[in-house]
Design an enzyme around this catalytic site. Structure first.
Site, PDB file in Angstrom:
ATOM      1  N   ASP A  35       0.846  -1.199   0.000  1.00 29.80           N
ATOM      2  CA  ASP A  35       0.000   0.000   0.000  1.00 29.80           C
ATOM      3  C   ASP A  35       0.878   1.244   0.000  1.00 29.80           C
ATOM      4  O   ASP A  35       2.020   1.201   0.457  1.00 29.80           O
ATOM      5  CB  ASP A  35      -0.804   0.082   1.319  1.00 29.80           C
ATOM      6  CG  ASP A  35      -2.025  -0.806   1.308  1.00 29.80           C
ATOM      7  OD1 ASP A  35      -2.323  -1.404   0.269  1.00 29.80           O
ATOM      8  OD2 ASP A  35      -2.674  -0.883   2.372  1.00 29.80           O
ATOM      9  N   LYS A  57      -3.120   3.522  -3.558  1.00 25.99           N
ATOM     10  CA  LYS A  57      -3.877   4.625  -4.162  1.00 25.99           C
ATOM     11  C   LYS A  57      -3.083   5.899  -3.942  1.00 25.99           C
ATOM     12  O   LYS A  57      -2.700   6.217  -2.843  1.00 25.99           O
ATOM     13  CB  LYS A  57      -5.236   4.765  -3.484  1.00 25.99           C
ATOM     14  CG  LYS A  57      -6.138   3.602  -3.739  1.00 25.99           C
ATOM     15  CD  LYS A  57      -7.570   3.953  -3.384  1.00 25.99           C
ATOM     16  CE  LYS A  57      -8.528   2.860  -3.783  1.00 25.99           C
ATOM     17  NZ  LYS A  57      -8.278   1.595  -3.092  1.00 25.99           N
ATOM     18  N   MET A 169     -10.691   7.501   7.872  1.00 19.84           N
ATOM     19  CA  MET A 169     -10.969   8.260   6.640  1.00 19.84           C
ATOM     20  C   MET A 169     -12.001   9.364   6.880  1.00 19.84           C
ATOM     21  O   MET A 169     -13.023   9.425   6.188  1.00 19.84           O
ATOM     22  CB  MET A 169     -11.447   7.309   5.521  1.00 19.84           C
ATOM     23  CG  MET A 169     -10.406   6.275   5.149  1.00 19.84           C
ATOM     24  SD  MET A 169     -11.072   4.897   4.208  1.00 19.84           S
ATOM     25  CE  MET A 169     -11.597   3.793   5.501  1.00 19.84           C
TER      26      MET A 169
HETATM   27  C1  LIG Z   1      -8.040   2.386   3.943  1.00 22.41           C
HETATM   28  S1  LIG Z   1      -7.896   2.708   5.655  1.00 22.41           S
HETATM   29  C2  LIG Z   1      -6.787   1.420   6.103  1.00 22.41           C
HETATM   30  C3  LIG Z   1      -6.749   1.187   7.585  1.00 22.41           C
HETATM   31  C4  LIG Z   1      -5.708   0.158   7.979  1.00 22.41           C
HETATM   32  N1  LIG Z   1      -6.033  -1.134   7.454  1.00 22.41           N
HETATM   33  C5  LIG Z   1      -5.569   0.069   9.489  1.00 22.41           C
HETATM   34  O1  LIG Z   1      -5.874  -0.961  10.081  1.00 22.41           O
HETATM   35  O2  LIG Z   1      -5.125   1.067  10.077  1.00 22.41           O
HETATM   36  C6  LIG Z   1      -6.860   4.118   5.635  1.00 22.41           C
HETATM   37  C7  LIG Z   1      -7.201   5.066   6.780  1.00 22.41           C
HETATM   38  O3  LIG Z   1      -6.599   4.610   7.977  1.00 22.41           O
HETATM   39  C8  LIG Z   1      -6.260   5.715   8.787  1.00 22.41           C
HETATM   40  N2  LIG Z   1      -4.806   5.708   9.008  1.00 22.41           N
HETATM   41  C9  LIG Z   1      -3.913   4.836   8.546  1.00 22.41           C
HETATM   42  N3  LIG Z   1      -2.685   5.103   9.022  1.00 22.41           N
HETATM   43  C10 LIG Z   1      -2.807   6.193   9.802  1.00 22.41           C
HETATM   44  C11 LIG Z   1      -1.906   6.965  10.578  1.00 22.41           C
HETATM   45  N4  LIG Z   1      -0.600   6.667  10.669  1.00 22.41           N
HETATM   46  N5  LIG Z   1      -2.390   8.030  11.251  1.00 22.41           N
HETATM   47  C12 LIG Z   1      -3.700   8.356  11.215  1.00 22.41           C
HETATM   48  N6  LIG Z   1      -4.598   7.655  10.505  1.00 22.41           N
HETATM   49  C13 LIG Z   1      -4.166   6.586   9.809  1.00 22.41           C
HETATM   50  C14 LIG Z   1      -6.701   6.965   8.035  1.00 22.41           C
HETATM   51  O4  LIG Z   1      -8.007   7.290   8.452  1.00 22.41           O
HETATM   52  C15 LIG Z   1      -6.678   6.467   6.610  1.00 22.41           C
HETATM   53  O5  LIG Z   1      -7.506   7.262   5.791  1.00 22.41           O
END
Ligand SMILES: C[S@@+](CC[C@H](N)C(=O)[O-])C[C@H]1O[C@@H](n2cnc3c(N)ncnc32)[C@H](O)[C@@H]1O
Length: 257
Positions: A35, A57, A169
């Site tokens: 990713d 993406k 998100m």
């Molecule tokens: C498609 S989702 C994937 C989530 C991922 N599978 C998880 O368990 O964290 C992507 C979203 O996760 C959140 N996200 C992922 N990494 C982050 C980080 N380091 N800090 C804040 N939000 C994060 C955000 O809301 C982002 O838009």
């Protein structure tokens, strides 16, 4: 000979939050499909013998479709390779890991899941907010803000006074989310925190309350929104070299150490 596909969680960003099992799996990979959110430090742990393909993406640029990702996982698996699908956070939380698992199974290949620390856990650990607490929250709700109009529907069955809600998100339209929260019955004074780039050196936190959410600044993505009484436990700003903490933390941006 058939290969094997591993759906591996890379955690929220800090490479030290990668599990030992994830590291071991990466070290024996022939191909890694990752990713966009997986950090450069983690990608640096992949052996040079492995092929590394970004399937994330990217803002503004065309991204590879989920169907194409599924096809690549199966194709490399059928070549007899050890295929790692390296995903941000945990593969089974808002990561379409379930669809990838199905595709791999349907192709008759073995699939193994290596869990990762999801962004919510990384973010609340950084700002020291317990997700449950005997006096403040007895349940936890992880929801997606991707379709803002569904936020209210997702909250409608929860005991909001006793639930910590984490919105993945959330986007930047906090007025819309605020409206959804209020109409679902969330009290305006409920504290909340936006955590940007959690667990990385760029981490930033903004603390406010539901009735003031519409005034929140745009913080760099990825961001998470944490809402609930437990947010009152957030680490005092003074220990984070930041602006001083006010009661109900109405206007506070906290830089990571
Ligand atoms: C498609 S989702 C994937 C989530 C991922 N599978 C998880 O368990 O964290 C992507 C979203 O996760 C959140 N996200 C992922 N990494 C982050 C980080 N380091 N800090 C804040 N939000 C994060 C955000 O809301 C982002 O838009």
């Amino acid at each position: 000979m058939k290969g094997r596909v591993y759906l591996v969680g890379a955690g929220p960003g800090d490479p030290e939050l990668l599990t030992l099992k994830a590291l071991k799996t990466l070290r024996s990979a022939d191909v890694v499909l990752h990713d966009e959110l997986v950090s450069a430090e983690i990608l640096a742990l992949i052996p040079s013998s492995a092929s590394v393909i970004s399937v994330g993406k990217r803002g503004g640029r065309p991204s590879i479709s989920q169907q194409e990702i599924n096809r690549l996982l199966v194709e490399y698996g059928w070549l007899g390779l050890s295929v790692v699908r390296l995903k941000g956070g945990d593969p089974f939380i808002f990561g379409r890991g379930g669809e990838e698992l199905e595709a791999v199974r349907q192709a008759g290949l073995e699939c193994e899941i290596v869990p990762g620390i999801t962004a919510a856990l990384g973010a609340v650990s950084s700002i020291q907010v317990p997700l449950t607490h005997r006096d403040a929250a007895s349940s936890l709700l992880l929801i997606s803000g991707h379709r803002a109009h569904e936020v209210g529907i997702q909250l409608s069955h929860a005991d909001l006074a006793k639930t910590t809600v984490v919105i993945y998100m959330p986007g930047q339209n906090y007025s819309r989310i605020q409206k959804e929260l209020i109409s679902a019955g969330m009290a305006g004074e409920t504290p909340c925190a936006i955590v940007s780039q959690a667990t990385t050196r760029y981490e930033k936190t903004y603390q406010t309350c539901v009735s003031e959410l519409h005034n929140s600044p745009e913080l760099p993505s990825p961001t998470l929104l944490v809402i609930g009484e437990t947010v009152r436990f957030a680490k005092p700003a003074t220990t984070l070299n930041a602006i001083s903490l006010q009661e109900h933390a109405s206007e506070r941006v906290v830089e990571a150490r």
